[in-house]
Design an enzyme around this catalytic site. Sequence first.
Site, PDB file in Angstrom:
ATOM      1  N   LEU A  71       1.334 -11.330  13.601  1.00  0.00           N
ATOM      2  CA  LEU A  71       1.925 -11.270  12.339  1.00  0.00           C
ATOM      3  C   LEU A  71       3.376 -11.019  12.205  1.00  0.00           C
ATOM      4  O   LEU A  71       3.926 -10.500  13.102  1.00  0.00           O
ATOM      5  CB  LEU A  71       1.478  -9.944  11.918  1.00  0.00           C
ATOM      6  CG  LEU A  71       1.815  -9.666  10.282  1.00  0.00           C
ATOM      7  CD1 LEU A  71       0.907 -10.607   9.317  1.00  0.00           C
ATOM      8  CD2 LEU A  71       1.513  -8.121  10.093  1.00  0.00           C
TER       9      LEU A  71
ATOM     10  N   ARG B 238       3.980   8.522  -8.100  1.00  0.00           N
ATOM     11  CA  ARG B 238       2.839   9.058  -8.695  1.00  0.00           C
ATOM     12  C   ARG B 238       1.757   9.820  -7.878  1.00  0.00           C
ATOM     13  O   ARG B 238       1.107  10.677  -8.488  1.00  0.00           O
ATOM     14  CB  ARG B 238       2.255   7.828  -9.704  1.00  0.00           C
ATOM     15  CG  ARG B 238       2.967   7.665 -11.079  1.00  0.00           C
ATOM     16  CD  ARG B 238       2.843   6.385 -11.484  1.00  0.00           C
ATOM     17  NE  ARG B 238       3.532   5.410 -11.058  1.00  0.00           N
ATOM     18  CZ  ARG B 238       3.218   4.163 -11.010  1.00  0.00           C
ATOM     19  NH1 ARG B 238       2.262   3.576 -11.791  1.00  0.00           N
ATOM     20  NH2 ARG B 238       4.161   3.328 -10.310  1.00  0.00           N
TER      21      ARG B 238
ATOM     22  N   HIS C 290       6.190   8.910  -0.397  1.00  0.00           N
ATOM     23  CA  HIS C 290       6.847   7.867   0.433  1.00  0.00           C
ATOM     24  C   HIS C 290       6.574   7.829   2.023  1.00  0.00           C
ATOM     25  O   HIS C 290       6.036   6.878   2.445  1.00  0.00           O
ATOM     26  CB  HIS C 290       8.340   7.981   0.573  1.00  0.00           C
ATOM     27  CG  HIS C 290       8.898   7.754  -0.877  1.00  0.00           C
ATOM     28  ND1 HIS C 290       8.446   6.619  -1.706  1.00  0.00           N
ATOM     29  CD2 HIS C 290       9.802   8.319  -1.761  1.00  0.00           C
ATOM     30  CE1 HIS C 290       9.161   6.251  -2.692  1.00  0.00           C
ATOM     31  NE2 HIS C 290      10.010   7.742  -2.704  1.00  0.00           N
TER      32      HIS C 290
ATOM     33  N   SER D  24       9.527  -7.477 -10.827  1.00  0.00           N
ATOM     34  CA  SER D  24      10.856  -6.543 -10.565  1.00  0.00           C
ATOM     35  C   SER D  24      11.624  -7.424  -9.459  1.00  0.00           C
ATOM     36  O   SER D  24      12.000  -6.941  -8.477  1.00  0.00           O
ATOM     37  CB  SER D  24      10.246  -5.349  -9.922  1.00  0.00           C
ATOM     38  OG  SER D  24       9.443  -4.836 -10.763  1.00  0.00           O
TER      39      SER D  24
ATOM     40  N   GLU E  28      18.039  -2.652  -6.781  1.00  0.00           N
ATOM     41  CA  GLU E  28      18.098  -1.666  -7.871  1.00  0.00           C
ATOM     42  C   GLU E  28      17.489  -0.152  -7.603  1.00  0.00           C
ATOM     43  O   GLU E  28      18.373   0.695  -8.328  1.00  0.00           O
ATOM     44  CB  GLU E  28      17.211  -2.138  -8.911  1.00  0.00           C
ATOM     45  CG  GLU E  28      17.768  -3.157 -10.057  1.00  0.00           C
ATOM     46  CD  GLU E  28      17.487  -4.534  -9.340  1.00  0.00           C
ATOM     47  OE1 GLU E  28      16.282  -4.747  -8.555  1.00  0.00           O
ATOM     48  OE2 GLU E  28      18.377  -5.438  -9.160  1.00  0.00           O
TER      49      GLU E  28
ATOM     50  N   ASP F  96       3.902  -0.058  -4.754  1.00  0.00           N
ATOM     51  CA  ASP F  96       4.388   0.779  -5.774  1.00  0.00           C
ATOM     52  C   ASP F  96       3.387   1.939  -6.221  1.00  0.00           C
ATOM     53  O   ASP F  96       2.148   1.841  -5.814  1.00  0.00           O
ATOM     54  CB  ASP F  96       4.289  -0.030  -7.252  1.00  0.00           C
ATOM     55  CG  ASP F  96       5.364   0.722  -8.319  1.00  0.00           C
ATOM     56  OD1 ASP F  96       5.909   1.476  -7.899  1.00  0.00           O
ATOM     57  OD2 ASP F  96       5.375   0.098  -9.343  1.00  0.00           O
TER      58      ASP F  96
ATOM     59  N   ARG G 208      18.357   5.533  -7.882  1.00  0.00           N
ATOM     60  CA  ARG G 208      17.430   6.828  -7.729  1.00  0.00           C
ATOM     61  C   ARG G 208      18.219   7.879  -7.085  1.00  0.00           C
ATOM     62  O   ARG G 208      19.250   7.589  -6.656  1.00  0.00           O
ATOM     63  CB  ARG G 208      16.452   6.547  -6.617  1.00  0.00           C
ATOM     64  CG  ARG G 208      15.577   5.462  -7.262  1.00  0.00           C
ATOM     65  CD  ARG G 208      14.039   5.274  -6.702  1.00  0.00           C
ATOM     66  NE  ARG G 208      13.102   4.495  -7.343  1.00  0.00           N
ATOM     67  CZ  ARG G 208      11.968   4.472  -6.831  1.00  0.00           C
ATOM     68  NH1 ARG G 208      11.259   5.227  -5.944  1.00  0.00           N
ATOM     69  NH2 ARG G 208      11.013   3.438  -7.433  1.00  0.00           N
TER      70      ARG G 208
HETATM   71  C1  IPE Z   1       7.246   2.605  -4.197  1.00  0.00           C
HETATM   72  O1  IPE Z   1       6.930   3.927  -5.117  1.00  0.00           O
HETATM   73  C2  IPE Z   1       8.199   2.972  -3.220  1.00  0.00           C
HETATM   74  C3  IPE Z   1       9.414   2.336  -3.482  1.00  0.00           C
HETATM   75  C4  IPE Z   1       9.993   1.707  -4.637  1.00  0.00           C
HETATM   76  C5  IPE Z   1      10.512   2.720  -2.413  1.00  0.00           C
HETATM   77  P1  IPE Z   1       7.649   4.528  -6.249  1.00  0.00           P
HETATM   78  O2  IPE Z   1       8.731   5.395  -5.727  1.00  0.00           O
HETATM   79  O3  IPE Z   1       8.164   3.541  -7.110  1.00  0.00           O
HETATM   80  O4  IPE Z   1       6.600   5.397  -7.107  1.00  0.00           O
HETATM   81  P2  IPE Z   1       6.327   5.574  -8.529  1.00  0.00           P
HETATM   82  O5  IPE Z   1       6.424   4.105  -9.325  1.00  0.00           O
HETATM   83  O6  IPE Z   1       7.539   6.606  -8.990  1.00  0.00           O
HETATM   84  O7  IPE Z   1       5.091   6.001  -8.720  1.00  0.00           O
HETATM   85 MG    MG Z   2       7.672   2.523  -8.858  1.00  0.00          MG
END
Ligand code: IPE
Ligand code: MG
Length: 245
Positions: free
Chosen positions: A129, A22, A35, A194, A65, A18, A69
């Site tokens: 792994l 940000r 990403h 989550s 979920e 996560d 986005r």
């Molecule tokens: C995590 O980063 C990646 C995925 C869930 C695909 P976020 O995209 O949730 O990043 P923030 O939470 O907006 O910073």
């Molecule tokens: Mg996030």
Amino acid sequence: MKELDQTKIPNHIAIILDGNGRWAKKRMLPRNFGHRKGAFNLKDIATKCNQLGIGYLTVFCFSTENWKRPELEVNYLMNAPMRYYKKYKQKLFDSSIRFKIIGRRDRLSAPFLKMIEELEEQTKTHTRLTLTLCIDYGSYNEIVTAVKDIAKEIQNGKLTIDEIDEDTITSHLFTKDYPPLDLLIRTSGEYRISNFLLWQMAYSELYFTDVLWPDFDEKELIKALIEYQHRNRRFGGLKDENSTN
Ligand code: IPE
Ligand code: MG
């Protein structure tokens, strides 16, 4: 400075990746850059886990979920892995990492599904792994799927209601062949689960860090592992077999 104890390496760790968005925002970059950096980081952390002799690394990449986005971001998350795959395929195979993907498969695009099935098939005999990517994964969905499968077995006379126990549930989850989850890590300062591995984490150690996933490097991983090694895991029992208190 505390050091890592090579004799107490966890066998199965999971990470809720996560903070990619940000990380990008802090640099005034589009979210997809976060990403991209996060995906490269996963490659590095998986490599490190492999070197450390960790047996299983299970990562939450895309939840049931996350479809909410914006389309552009969903497309990026679903298409970028295919580009990385082509580029790193040989390296991945050389490392003897075994790939698994868990989650719903019915909502993935045909080319994406083809890629992940190929990845699983071609690495299935690998012995190092096991890297599991949880894609379109949600724990509720996994448990519902398990309950339906168990109900079908009862309907077909393969199982009776009285035979259902904890192992019946465990052995119908996507993670049926996996060892217990020792450590769950969540990055980026969020204190939530989550809808991730709800059943599997019953006795896992939990580790939360403010570090954003793209910044979670080898040093941070070692820090989490050292913290894990200092936890006293009792599984509901006492401190040790001879303890009287
Ligand atoms: C995590 O980063 C990646 C995925 C869930 C695909 P976020 O995209 O949730 O990043 P923030 O939470 O907006 O910073
Ligand atoms: Mg996030």
